[in-house]
Design an enzyme around this catalytic site. Structure first.
Site, PDB file in Angstrom:
ATOM      1  N   CYS A 112      65.957  17.299  12.591  1.00 60.64           N
ATOM      2  CA  CYS A 112      66.144  18.351  11.534  1.00 60.64           C
ATOM      3  C   CYS A 112      64.991  19.114  11.387  1.00 60.64           C
ATOM      4  CB  CYS A 112      66.707  17.833  10.125  1.00 60.64           C
ATOM      5  SG  CYS A 112      67.386  19.079   9.223  1.00 60.64           S
ATOM      6  N   HIS A 113      64.311  19.335  10.188  1.00 62.25           N
ATOM      7  CA  HIS A 113      63.103  20.121   9.896  1.00 62.25           C
ATOM      8  C   HIS A 113      61.740  19.201  10.073  1.00 62.25           C
ATOM      9  CE1 HIS A 113      65.863  22.390   7.719  1.00 62.25           C
ATOM     10  NE2 HIS A 113      65.175  23.432   7.553  1.00 62.25           N
TER      11      HIS A 113
END
Length: 186
Positions: A112-113
């Site tokens: 994800c991030h």
């Protein structure tokens, strides 16, 4: 329970704002494969998990990243959430730990991030990776080859895009963590 990761110790680096499922599911997968897991953070006590934009559970921290040594761990997991990696990339000790880990050649799982911390550590150049869509320009600008795939593996670096990718991500990190160290990248 398999024992593919017996005698392996895995670090998870996270802080407040971590996407809870991106910490819990990978931790469960590596523990079920026999690994010992330690949650490292930049603060003691507990961190606040998030279920997207709503508070989740408080998660008990096992140790400070400032006190951790790469030599103590066989693999590293960097979960996402927006606040979590954004805060971690502002902490010099967290960034140094990720930089040293990547340079060691030991396997890393990032989702994800989470790549924001790796970008700050300047360890994505020349790596093939994926991430949450809003992080992809940052990865490209930092020199990574960015693709949009469920799970991407590049010499021990496993990356995925989002919570929906967790089943594939968890299978692949167990496989890569069992394989162990790759030759360090320049």
């Amino acid at each position: 329970m398999s024992n593919k990761l017996q005698d392996k110790t895995v670090a998870i680096l996270a802080t407040d704002g971590v996407e809870q499922v991106e910490l819990i599911e990978p931790r469960k997968a590596v523990e079920e494969a026999g690994a010992t897991v330690r949650l490292l953070s930049i603060k003691e006590g507990e961190i606040q998990g998030m279920n997207h934009d709503k508070p989740g559970d408080k998660l008990k921290v096992d140790g400070l990243v400032a006190d951790a040594s790469v030599e103590e761990y066989d693999a590293l997991i960097l979960p996402g959430g927006v606040q979590n990696p954004d805060t971690l990339r502002m902490d010099e000790k967290a960034v140094a730990f990720v930089r040293d880990f990547a340079r060691s050649g030991k396997p890393i799982g990032v989702i994800c991030h989470g790549p924001w911390v790796m970008i700050e550590a300047d360890v994505v150049r020349g790596r093939r990776m994926t991430s949450w869509p809003s992080v992809r320009t940052d990865l490209r600008n930092a020199g990574a080859e960015v693709v949009d795939e469920e799970v991407v593996t590049d010499k021990g670096l496993v990356s995925s895009r989002k919570p929906d990718d967790l089943p594939a991500f968890c299978r692949k990190i167990v496989e890569e963590f069992a394989e162990g160290r790759h030759p360090p990248r320049a």
